[in-house]
Design a protein around this motif. Structure first.
Motif, PDB file in Angstrom:
ATOM      1  N   LEU A   1       0.823  -1.196   0.000  1.00  0.00           N
ATOM      2  CA  LEU A   1       0.000   0.000   0.000  1.00  0.00           C
ATOM      3  C   LEU A   1       0.870   1.264   0.000  1.00  0.00           C
ATOM      4  CD1 LEU A   1      -2.732   1.446   0.229  1.00  0.00           C
ATOM      5  CD2 LEU A   1      -2.618   1.120   2.708  1.00  0.00           C
ATOM      6  N   GLN A   2       1.923   1.272   0.811  1.00  0.00           N
ATOM      7  CA  GLN A   2       2.810   2.444   0.869  1.00  0.00           C
ATOM      8  C   GLN A   2       3.503   2.682  -0.473  1.00  0.00           C
ATOM      9  OE1 GLN A   2       5.381   1.569   4.176  1.00  0.00           O
ATOM     10  NE2 GLN A   2       3.831   2.150   5.724  1.00  0.00           N
ATOM     11  N   ALA A   3       3.975   1.623  -1.118  1.00  0.00           N
ATOM     12  CA  ALA A   3       4.660   1.761  -2.396  1.00  0.00           C
ATOM     13  C   ALA A   3       3.722   2.284  -3.474  1.00  0.00           C
ATOM     14  CB  ALA A   3       5.240   0.410  -2.809  1.00  0.00           C
ATOM     15  N   SER A   4       2.501   1.795  -3.541  1.00  0.00           N
ATOM     16  CA  SER A   4       1.557   2.246  -4.565  1.00  0.00           C
ATOM     17  C   SER A   4       1.148   3.696  -4.351  1.00  0.00           C
ATOM     18  CB  SER A   4       0.327   1.340  -4.558  1.00  0.00           C
ATOM     19  OG  SER A   4      -0.320   1.378  -3.287  1.00  0.00           O
ATOM     20  N   GLU A   5       1.005   4.149  -3.118  1.00  0.00           N
ATOM     21  CA  GLU A   5       0.652   5.541  -2.849  1.00  0.00           C
ATOM     22  C   GLU A   5       1.773   6.485  -3.280  1.00  0.00           C
ATOM     23  OE1 GLU A   5      -0.239   5.525   1.282  1.00  0.00           O
ATOM     24  OE2 GLU A   5      -2.388   5.066   0.990  1.00  0.00           O
ATOM     25  N   GLN A   6       3.039   6.106  -3.022  1.00  0.00           N
ATOM     26  CA  GLN A   6       4.171   6.948  -3.406  1.00  0.00           C
ATOM     27  C   GLN A   6       4.259   7.067  -4.932  1.00  0.00           C
ATOM     28  OE1 GLN A   6       6.115   8.677  -1.252  1.00  0.00           O
ATOM     29  NE2 GLN A   6       7.018   9.645  -3.085  1.00  0.00           N
ATOM     30  N   ALA A   7       4.016   5.964  -5.659  1.00  0.00           N
ATOM     31  CA  ALA A   7       4.065   6.006  -7.118  1.00  0.00           C
ATOM     32  C   ALA A   7       2.964   6.918  -7.671  1.00  0.00           C
ATOM     33  CB  ALA A   7       3.904   4.597  -7.667  1.00  0.00           C
TER      34      ALA A   7
ATOM     35  N   VAL B   1       1.621   9.633  -6.199  1.00  0.00           N
ATOM     36  CA  VAL B   1       1.958  11.034  -5.940  1.00  0.00           C
ATOM     37  C   VAL B   1       3.056  11.524  -6.894  1.00  0.00           C
ATOM     38  CG1 VAL B   1       2.911  12.612  -4.219  1.00  0.00           C
ATOM     39  CG2 VAL B   1       1.227  10.900  -3.547  1.00  0.00           C
ATOM     40  N   ASP B   2       4.059  10.686  -7.145  1.00  0.00           N
ATOM     41  CA  ASP B   2       5.161  11.081  -8.039  1.00  0.00           C
ATOM     42  C   ASP B   2       4.633  11.337  -9.453  1.00  0.00           C
ATOM     43  OD1 ASP B   2       6.817  10.807  -5.880  1.00  0.00           O
ATOM     44  OD2 ASP B   2       7.536   8.801  -6.429  1.00  0.00           O
ATOM     45  N   TYR B   3       3.747  10.511  -9.944  1.00  0.00           N
ATOM     46  CA  TYR B   3       3.224  10.686 -11.301  1.00  0.00           C
ATOM     47  C   TYR B   3       2.400  11.962 -11.404  1.00  0.00           C
ATOM     48  CZ  TYR B   3       0.737   9.760 -15.647  1.00  0.00           C
ATOM     49  OH  TYR B   3       0.214   9.876 -16.916  1.00  0.00           O
ATOM     50  N   ALA B   4       1.587  12.287 -10.388  1.00  0.00           N
ATOM     51  CA  ALA B   4       0.780  13.502 -10.420  1.00  0.00           C
ATOM     52  C   ALA B   4       1.654  14.750 -10.447  1.00  0.00           C
ATOM     53  CB  ALA B   4      -0.160  13.522  -9.201  1.00  0.00           C
TER      54      ALA B   4
ATOM     55  N   ARG C   1      -6.182   2.950  -8.927  1.00  0.00           N
ATOM     56  CA  ARG C   1      -6.904   1.703  -8.686  1.00  0.00           C
ATOM     57  C   ARG C   1      -6.070   0.738  -7.855  1.00  0.00           C
ATOM     58  NH1 ARG C   1      -7.405   0.174 -13.562  1.00  0.00           N
ATOM     59  NH2 ARG C   1      -9.236   1.467 -13.994  1.00  0.00           N
ATOM     60  N   GLU C   2      -4.775   0.701  -8.108  1.00  0.00           N
ATOM     61  CA  GLU C   2      -3.899  -0.186  -7.334  1.00  0.00           C
ATOM     62  C   GLU C   2      -3.835   0.261  -5.877  1.00  0.00           C
ATOM     63  OE1 GLU C   2       0.705  -1.894  -7.468  1.00  0.00           O
ATOM     64  OE2 GLU C   2      -0.015  -0.498  -9.000  1.00  0.00           O
ATOM     65  N   VAL C   3      -3.798   1.573  -5.649  1.00  0.00           N
ATOM     66  CA  VAL C   3      -3.793   2.089  -4.271  1.00  0.00           C
ATOM     67  C   VAL C   3      -5.079   1.693  -3.549  1.00  0.00           C
ATOM     68  CG1 VAL C   3      -3.832   4.203  -2.895  1.00  0.00           C
ATOM     69  CG2 VAL C   3      -2.217   3.982  -4.786  1.00  0.00           C
ATOM     70  N   ASP C   4      -6.226   1.848  -4.209  1.00  0.00           N
ATOM     71  CA  ASP C   4      -7.504   1.510  -3.577  1.00  0.00           C
ATOM     72  C   ASP C   4      -7.586   0.025  -3.246  1.00  0.00           C
ATOM     73  OD1 ASP C   4      -8.227   4.142  -3.823  1.00  0.00           O
ATOM     74  OD2 ASP C   4      -9.352   3.850  -5.701  1.00  0.00           O
TER      75      ASP C   4
END
Length: 769
Positions: free
Chosen positions: A253-259, A261-264, A417-420
């Motif tokens: 979950l932590q890794a997907s959230e960081q990815a 934010v970086d893309y946005a 979607r991956e974060v959710d």
């Protein structure tokens, strides 16, 4: 009076067809059935009064069966052994235990399956065996050898209150006695779920109230003991597995959230609080504004079209203008004043010209005000167009930006979607971990006793009230069946309604039953019930004749001795009372009877006339005068060997045709239809046929066959008359109680109403034939 010719037997030969008057019509069809009344349709509706009258009619059968039912209920109750029922209440505990199943924490929900399982456990053989062992029931002779549940000895025991002696069963093996005790416990034990509660009601029935109470309480205790050893344990391996899954899912979950934010940040994607683009919000707002601008433009355009069409006076601003309204009001007042003064002054008069000038000035002001309103409408329309164009231009620019955002948003959506998914999985595992910890607290028992059974004070069975109600219901049903069978076996006619429903004939008269000894006195009394009934029958026959051309009337019946001869005699008397010349012909050349009623001899008559044995000078002697004014009588004459041949001959038709011309009405008394051809032959020759049906004498089948034979011969059956009707009999004929003899009597000062009586309100005949 007569002009005899050769072979004419004293009767003139006519060139007309020697057939009844009704048959001389061009459209006559002798086999056409007469018109039937709609009232003949059988009523299927429920009639409480008719049911009550059936009860009154068969009251003794009903009373006897109900009395037998009451006695049977009492006897059955006394033959039963009194049983006592002890009852206790047990609460079923199901919400405390939790287990892990397929990675799901499952709780034992308090549903009907859990209670049904508990109920079946209480009724199981294992629990019964435990109860027998705890109470030592296998050695209890009174429990193992109870009194028979249904026996004649119970009646004697109830009377003398004799105590029951248990039989000696100690000689039986222990296994057999234990099996007997277990089966007895299972037979008398019952368990039911208490509605809207987590409780079961446990009951046991036995002739001894103390034994019943002990067994119910022991069943509750034994059921609790069976559940004490059952525990639900949470698996340590399952808990460790859930902890490892929680740790791994948290890292994902932590890794997907960081990815995400970086893309946005890289693509410059700006979102609002609901994860939607600001461009999308602006487009939505502009769409709303554009919709409002288009609505305003359409509205201003509609007003502009009104101005261009010359309908500016219908604009809302014109109606809302107070100055225009005031001007119109002044114009109305000035025009009214002008019209008022026009009666005395000419239009060229100065005062009249001044009023005209004021009216024109006000009209000019109204037109000027309306022109200003029209100009404002054009300005508003132009403004609405410019606003709509500006919004569309800005909306097009935002749509270009939105297209660019969609391309960037594809990858953003995948990451979101991956974060959710990781967040949902993490939250689910956390909840399962908490439930496993809580599930470690398990209850030690699965039930508790709420109410212990108390020793019953009175037996619940047998119930005298219930047995009486049941026996009365059974015997009442039996009484209904017997009455139904008796009604099926009674295939005669009891009431006029049955004639209409079974024979499909109108009931023209209902003649009450009169004893033979009283018949002469009743006929002599013009106010008697039977005299009035025959007058009503006479009126109904008059109305039954088609267009008043009823000249020959045949009176017959299905069986002998139904009252047709008496009816013929009385009808002749009643028609003669109206001033009509009536001829009565006794066509029953098998068993003639009318000559006795008219008190004349039968030496010469119809048979002699038809047999060509009457001399020319003796023809007049056949038409005998009677003691009744306007009534002549032709007897049957010598009994011939072939009555049917005489009746079907042309001579009979000539005779009827001649008599119908000389008399206003010819009434013919014929033999019964039963197995003879005389009545069908005569019905074909007569204008109308009256069928006599005696009450509770002739069978319905015989009457139906008689009607069928008469109709097949072409007879015109105008209706039926019921004779020998018992008005005062206390049965379902009581529905016709309004036909009591008092109905036909008129008190002093009352006026007797002349006219027809309705068929259903007329009494029924009864007399001998």
């Amino acid at each position: 009076m007569f002009e005899p010719k050769k072979q004419s037997y004293g009767l003139p030969v006519s060139t007309d067809r020697l057939v009844p008057a009704r048959a001389r019509s061009d459209n006559f069809n002798p086999y056409q059935e007469p018109v039937r009344l709609e009232a003949f349709e059988e009523e299927n509706s429920f009639d409480p009064l008719k049911l009550l009258l059936y009860v009154v009619h068969y009251r003794w059968i009903i009373f006897a069966l109900l009395a037998t039912g009451m006695a049977s209920g009492v006897l059955y109750t006394w033959m039963q052994t009194p049983l006592y029922r002890a009852t206790g209440n047990i609460e079923i505990l199901t919400a405390g235990a939790k287990v892990i199943q397929d990675m799901e924490v499952v709780s034992q929900i308090a549903d009907t399956r859990a209670f049904e399982t508990a109920r079946l456990k209480m009724l199981s053989r294992d629990l019964a065996r435990r109860v027998v062992f705890e109470l030592n029931l296998s050695d209890n002779e009174f429990f193992l050898a109870p009194r028979p549940s249904f026996s004649l000895f119970n009646v004697a025991n109830r009377i003398v209150q004799q105590p029951r002696e248990a039989s000696n069963i100690t000689e039986l093996p222990a296994e057999i006695r234990q099996d007997m005790a277990v089966r007895s416990v299972q037979a008398g034990l019952s368990a039911e779920l208490i509605r809207n509660a987590n409780m079961l009601s446990v009951s046991f029935s036995h002739p001894d109230p103390k034994i019943a109470t002990d067994i119910v309480n022991q069943v509750a205790r034994s059921f609790i003991d069976l559940g004490v050893d059952r525990r639900s344990e949470t698996s340590d391996l399952a808990r460790q597995f859930i902890k490892e899954r929680v740790r791994d899912t948290k890292a994902q979950l932590q890794a997907s959230e960081q990815a995400l934010v970086d893309y946005a940040k890289k693509e410059g994607i700006t979102l609002n609080g609901s994860d939607a683009s600001l461009v999308t919000d602006n487009i939505s707002q502009l769409n709303t504004a554009l919709s409002e601008a288009i609505q305003q433009r359409l509205e201003s355009e509609r007003y502009l079209n009104q101005v261009k069409d010359g309908n500016a006076e219908t604009l809302p601003e014109v109606f809302a203008s107070k100055s225009i309204g005031a001007a119109k009001e002044k114009i109305g007042n000035l025009k009214a004043t002008y019209q008022e003064k026009l009666a005395s002054l000419k239009p060229g008069f100065p005062e009249m010209q001044r009023l005209q000038a004021q009216i024109k000035e006000l009209e000019r002001q109204i037109e000027q005000e309306m022109a200003s309103i029209a100009l404002s409408v054009e300005i508003k329309h132009q403004q609405a167009l410019e606003k709509e164009t500006a919004i569309k231009r800005e909306l097009a620019e935002l749509e270009v930006k939105q297209s660019e955002f969609r391309d960037k948003n594809i990858q953003y959506t995948i990451l979101k979607r991956e974060v959710d998914s990781n967040r949902l999985q993490y939250e689910t595992l956390i909840n399962k971990q908490n439930e496993v910890v809580v599930g470690a607290e398990l209850r030690s028992t699965n039930a508790s006793i709420v109410d212990e059974a108390q020793i019953p004070r009175a037996p619940y069975s047998p119930s005298l009230k219930r047995n009486l109600m049941l026996s009365l219901a059974i015997f009442a049903t039996l009484a209904a069946g017997i009455i139904y069978i008796l009604e099926l076996l009674n295939n005669t006619f009891a009431v006029p309604d049955q004639i209409e429903s079974e024979l499909k004939l109108s009931v023209l008269g209902v003649i009450p039953k009169v004893e033979s000894a009283d018949l002469a006195a009743e006929f002599a009394n013009t106010k008697s019930s039977i005299s009035e009934a025959y007058r009503s029958l006479r009126t109904s026959i008059q109305f039954a004749g088609a267009e008043g051309n009823l000249r020959t009337l045949l009176v017959t019946s299905a069986m002998p001795s139904e009252g047709k001869s008496t009816t013929v005699h009385k009808l002749a008397q009643d028609f003669a009372a109206l001033g009509k010349k009536v001829l009565v012909i006794d066509a029953d050349m098998r068993r003639p009877n009318l000559h006795r009623i008219f008190n004349t001899d039968n030496s010469i008559g119809l048979s002699n006339l038809l047999s060509n044995v009457v001399r020319q000078g003796e023809v007049l002697s056949i038409f005998r005068a009677t003691s009744i004014p306007n009534v002549n009588f032709m007897s049957a004459g010598t009994i011939p060997p072939n009555p049917s041949d005489l009746l079907i001959s042309q001579k009979m038709a000539m005779t009827l045709h001649y008599c119908a011309r000389k008399y206003d009405l010819v009434i013919i008394d014929s033999p019964p239809v039963m197995g003879l051809s005389d009545a069908p032959i005569l019905s074909r020759q007569a204008d109308a046929t009256l069928l006599i049906v005696s009450s509770k004498q002739v069978t319905r089948k015989a009457a139906k066959n008689a009607v069928a034979r008469l109709r097949s011969a072409g007879g015109n059956i105008v209706g039926a008359a019921m004779t020998k009707f018992s008005v005062n009999q206390l049965d379902y004929n009581y529905a016709y109680r309004y036909m009591h003899s008092n109905y036909y009597n008129y008190g002093p000062g009352t006026e007797k109403i002349a006219g027809p009586q309705e068929p259903e309100t007329v009494p029924t005949s009864a007399s001998s034939s």
